[in-house]
Design a protein around this motif. Structure first.
Motif, PDB file in Angstrom:
ATOM      1  N   UNK A  61      -0.445   6.877  10.021  1.00 36.30           N
ATOM      2  CA  UNK A  61      -0.540   8.093   9.210  1.00 36.30           C
ATOM      3  C   UNK A  61       0.447   8.110   8.046  1.00 36.30           C
ATOM      4  N   UNK A  62       1.668   7.665   8.259  1.00 36.77           N
ATOM      5  CA  UNK A  62       2.652   7.661   7.182  1.00 36.77           C
ATOM      6  C   UNK A  62       2.224   6.717   6.056  1.00 36.77           C
ATOM      7  N   UNK A  63       1.709   5.571   6.421  1.00 41.30           N
ATOM      8  CA  UNK A  63       1.211   4.628   5.409  1.00 41.30           C
ATOM      9  C   UNK A  63       0.051   5.243   4.633  1.00 41.30           C
ATOM     10  N   UNK A  64      -0.846   5.919   5.331  1.00 35.37           N
ATOM     11  CA  UNK A  64      -1.987   6.558   4.674  1.00 35.37           C
ATOM     12  C   UNK A  64      -1.503   7.622   3.690  1.00 35.37           C
ATOM     13  N   UNK A  65      -0.506   8.407   4.068  1.00 36.27           N
ATOM     14  CA  UNK A  65       0.029   9.428   3.142  1.00 36.27           C
ATOM     15  C   UNK A  65       0.568   8.786   1.863  1.00 36.27           C
ATOM     16  N   UNK A  66       1.075   7.569   1.957  1.00 40.01           N
ATOM     17  CA  UNK A  66       1.611   6.873   0.792  1.00 40.01           C
ATOM     18  C   UNK A  66       0.571   6.446  -0.224  1.00 40.01           C
ATOM     19  N   UNK A  67      -0.712   6.468   0.147  1.00 40.95           N
ATOM     20  CA  UNK A  67      -1.774   6.050  -0.779  1.00 40.95           C
ATOM     21  C   UNK A  67      -1.764   6.892  -2.045  1.00 40.95           C
ATOM     22  N   UNK A  68      -1.446   8.177  -1.913  1.00 39.12           N
ATOM     23  CA  UNK A  68      -1.456   9.041  -3.110  1.00 39.12           C
ATOM     24  C   UNK A  68      -0.450   8.576  -4.154  1.00 39.12           C
ATOM     25  N   UNK A  69       0.540   7.790  -3.766  1.00 42.69           N
ATOM     26  CA  UNK A  69       1.574   7.325  -4.701  1.00 42.69           C
ATOM     27  C   UNK A  69       1.307   5.933  -5.277  1.00 42.69           C
ATOM     28  N   UNK A  70       0.207   5.303  -4.896  1.00 48.72           N
ATOM     29  CA  UNK A  70      -0.110   3.974  -5.430  1.00 48.72           C
ATOM     30  C   UNK A  70      -0.693   4.169  -6.827  1.00 48.72           C
TER      31      UNK A  70
END
Length: 183
Positions: A156-165
């Motif tokens: 889940x934490x990795x998925x939340x980081x997608x918005x910052x790519x």
């Protein structure tokens, strides 16, 4: 080092591009976070373009870095830290995007010379190698890791980081203009 060979890419004016928005499914975010489509550029590279020439072209554009020459895994996965560019350098295959049993998923037949731009979060896997020998030049956003996620709990934490790519500032294939800049 010899002179650079300029590839005769399909002109933008006649390029066929398929755009797919794929809804989240199970633990695969797909295009739901950044709302950037999976892009399929049809017949971009001339059929006689080698993997080496594709890699050289990607390096010259400088939007992505070529990492490997490989086929696609048969297990569904996605990347949460990078967008991905796939340049088909041999054969043809049916690829599944969006996750198994996703009613909004897509099956794409990719052939030599095609390019796919896969946004971070989009589930992907090999469905069928149609010619035995499917091969791609695989490239990732500059400065980002290509760590795989598998749509399981604990990511889940990795998925939340997608918005910052960050999305591309240059089209990975055409440079200053191109379909990736029009989304």
């Amino acid at each position: 080092m010899g002179p650079k060979v300029k590839l005769a890419l399909t002109p933008l004016s006649s390029l066929v591009v398929n755009r797919y928005f794929i809804p989240a499914h199970n633990l695969f975010p797909n295009t739901s976070i950044q709302n950037k489509p999976l892009l399929h550029y049809r017949h971009v590279f001339p059929r006689d373009t080698s993997s080496s020439k594709m890699e050289s072209h990607l390096k010259a554009i400088r939007a992505v870095f070529p990492k490997s020459r490989w086929t696609m895994l048969p297990r569904t996965f996605f990347h949460a830290t990078s967008h991905k560019v796939l340049c088909v350098s041999n054969g043809r295959a049916r690829l599944l995007f969006g996750g198994d049993d996703n009613p909004g998923g897509v099956k794409v037949t990719a052939v030599k010379g095609d390019v796919l731009i896969v946004p971070a979060g989009v589930a992907q896997r090999m469905d069928k190698d149609l010619d035995a020998g499917f091969l791609m030049v695989i490239a990732f956003s500059r400065g980002y890791k290509d760590e795989k996620c598998y749509g399981v709990e604990g990511e889940e934490e990795k998925v939340r980081g997608i918005e910052n790519v960050p999305w591309f500032k240059k089209d990975p294939i055409y440079g200053a203009e191109g379909p990736a800049l029009e989304v």
